[in-house]
Design a protein around this motif. Sequence first.
Motif, short mmCIF file in Angstrom:
data_model
loop_
_atom_site.label_atom_id
_atom_site.label_comp_id
_atom_site.label_asym_id
_atom_site.label_seq_id
_atom_site.Cartn_x
_atom_site.Cartn_y
_atom_site.Cartn_z
N VAL A 31 -25.00 -4.24 16.62
CA VAL A 31 -24.35 -4.76 15.41
C VAL A 31 -23.18 -5.67 15.79
O VAL A 31 -22.98 -6.73 15.20
CB VAL A 31 -23.88 -3.59 14.52
N GLU A 32 -22.38 -5.27 16.79
CA GLU A 32 -21.26 -6.11 17.24
C GLU A 32 -21.75 -7.43 17.83
O GLU A 32 -21.22 -8.50 17.51
CB GLU A 32 -20.44 -5.34 18.29
N VAL A 33 -22.78 -7.37 18.66
CA VAL A 33 -23.30 -8.58 19.30
C VAL A 33 -23.93 -9.52 18.28
O VAL A 33 -23.91 -10.76 18.45
CB VAL A 33 -24.31 -8.20 20.40
N SER A 34 -24.48 -8.97 17.19
CA SER A 34 -25.11 -9.81 16.17
C SER A 34 -24.11 -10.74 15.49
O SER A 34 -24.51 -11.74 14.87
CB SER A 34 -25.80 -8.94 15.11
N ARG A 35 -22.82 -10.45 15.59
CA ARG A 35 -21.78 -11.30 14.99
C ARG A 35 -21.35 -12.42 15.93
O ARG A 35 -20.49 -13.24 15.57
CB ARG A 35 -20.54 -10.45 14.64
N ILE A 36 -21.93 -12.47 17.13
CA ILE A 36 -21.61 -13.52 18.11
C ILE A 36 -22.55 -14.71 17.92
O ILE A 36 -23.69 -14.55 17.47
CB ILE A 36 -21.73 -12.94 19.54
N ARG A 37 -22.10 -15.90 18.25
CA ARG A 37 -22.91 -17.10 18.07
C ARG A 37 -24.21 -17.02 18.89
O ARG A 37 -24.22 -16.46 20.00
CB ARG A 37 -22.11 -18.34 18.47
N ASP A 77 -29.65 -11.07 12.54
CA ASP A 77 -29.03 -12.25 13.14
C ASP A 77 -29.12 -12.25 14.66
O ASP A 77 -28.62 -13.19 15.30
CB ASP A 77 -27.56 -12.34 12.72
N LEU A 78 -29.72 -11.23 15.26
CA LEU A 78 -29.90 -11.21 16.70
C LEU A 78 -30.98 -12.21 17.11
O LEU A 78 -31.97 -12.42 16.38
CB LEU A 78 -30.30 -9.81 17.17
N VAL A 79 -30.82 -12.79 18.28
CA VAL A 79 -31.85 -13.69 18.81
C VAL A 79 -33.06 -12.84 19.22
O VAL A 79 -32.92 -11.63 19.48
CB VAL A 79 -31.31 -14.51 20.01
#
Length: 421
Positions: free
Chosen positions: A310-316, A290-292
Motif C-alpha cells: 500500500v505504501e509503495v503504491s503511492r510512489i510514482r 496503482d502498482l505496476v
Amino acid sequence: MAEDKKPGVPVEEQKPEPPAPEVPGTPPAPEQGAQAVIPGMEGPPPPENKVIDLSSVRAGAGPEQQAAPAQGDKPKRKGRPPKAEKQAPGGGGAGKAAKQDKAPRQGKPAPAKEDPPPPAPEQPPQLKDASRGKKEEIVYLDLSELHPFQNHPFGVRDDVEMQGLVSSVKAGGVHQPALVRPREGGGYEIVAGHRRQRASELAGLRNMPCIVREMTDDEAVLAMTDDNLRHRETILPSEKAAALKQQYEAIKHQGTRGEGEDIGKLSLDKVGERNGMSGKTVQRYIYLNDLVPELKELMDGGKLSFTPAVEVSRIRPKHQKYIAVSIEGQQSSPSKAQAKKLREMDEKNQLNPDVIDAVLSQEKKKEDFDVIISSAELSQFFGKDKTPREMKDQIMALLGEWKEKQPPELGKGAKKQEMEK
C-alpha cells in the motif's frame, strides 16, 4: 362577707337562679354575670358537621337577650370576630373550625383516569417480492455462445481446485446454472460461472445450464464481483483489489444515498459492508491497483506484503519499477518502515536507483506487525453482540491456554536450543 341583695325584693324570695345548661364546646360562663341563652340553642347539641347560621339569631335577638360583657372584659369588636372566637367551636361567626367542619361541596365528580389503551400489536415486516418482471427459465446454451465478462478481474486457473470441479461435472453435470446476459455482438456474456464454463469444456460437454437475465452494466458488475468474492476459495490480492474497485465504481454510479439503511452512507462503506471489512480497508485495497504489473506479480507471489505494498503504491510508477528490480536482485521484500521511507523520499524528489538499493539493503529493525483478521472471519466464531475488545480478550485468553499446553522447548528461541544441544 354580706351577700348582695337585689333592691326591692324580699330576702326569702331571692333564691339563686339555676345555672344555664352548658353547651358542649362553649367557653365557661363569666363568674360575675348570668350567661345569656341564645334562642335556638336551648335543645341538645347539634350533630357533628352541622352548620348553624347565627346571623339570623343575632339579628332577631333584642338588646335584652344579648349578654353584657363582664367587668374587666374587653368589649367585642365590630366586624371580624376576635381570634379566640374564630378558634372556639360554636363561637360567633364562621371561623376556621366551622370551615373545617363544613361538609364538602356537592359538585361534579372528578372524571376517573382512564387507563391508556394497550399498545397496538407489532406488525411483521412486509416481505419484499423477489420475483422479477420477466419470467426466467433455465436454458442450455452452447459453450461457444458464452463469452467472458469484460475486464473480468478473476483469473481461471487449471489448478487442483479446477481438477476437482471437472471430476464433479463429469460425474453429475453442472448443478448450479451460470448467470449470463445478452451480448451486443451476439451470444451471451458470463456474469457468474466462468469456472463452471471452463470445467464443462474440460469435461467434454457441449453445453451447460444458464439463466439469461437483462442487466445494466452496474448490476452486472455487482453480481459478478459478489459471486466471485464470496464463492472462490483462492483469491489473489491483485484480483481482490480490482474487484473491490469495480464494486466501488458501480455503487458510486448509482449514487451515494441509496435506500433504507444505506441512506447517507459513503460508497466505500457500502463496499465494506458487502465484503465484511471497513471502508478504510477497502480504500487500501483500491490503492493496490496503482502498482505496476511487476510489483503486482511480486505481491501475488508473496514477496511483497500487503501494508508495504500500500505504501509503495503511492510512489510514482517509474520508481516503482526500480523497486521491483531491487526486490528481485536482493531477494528481500521491504518492511513497513522501509516502504514508508521510500514513499517520503519520493515525495521530496530524492529517489533514484542507488537510493532505493541503499534503503532496501539496510538491516530491517524488529518492528511491531499487525495481524489483520476480517470481521467476516471473526463472525464464524463470535456472535454479532460481541465488541472488538471482548473478541480480543477472548482470543488472548485462548492463546494463553494453548501456550500452557505446549512443550517447554517451543517457548525457547532457536539459538538457545542450539546452545543446549
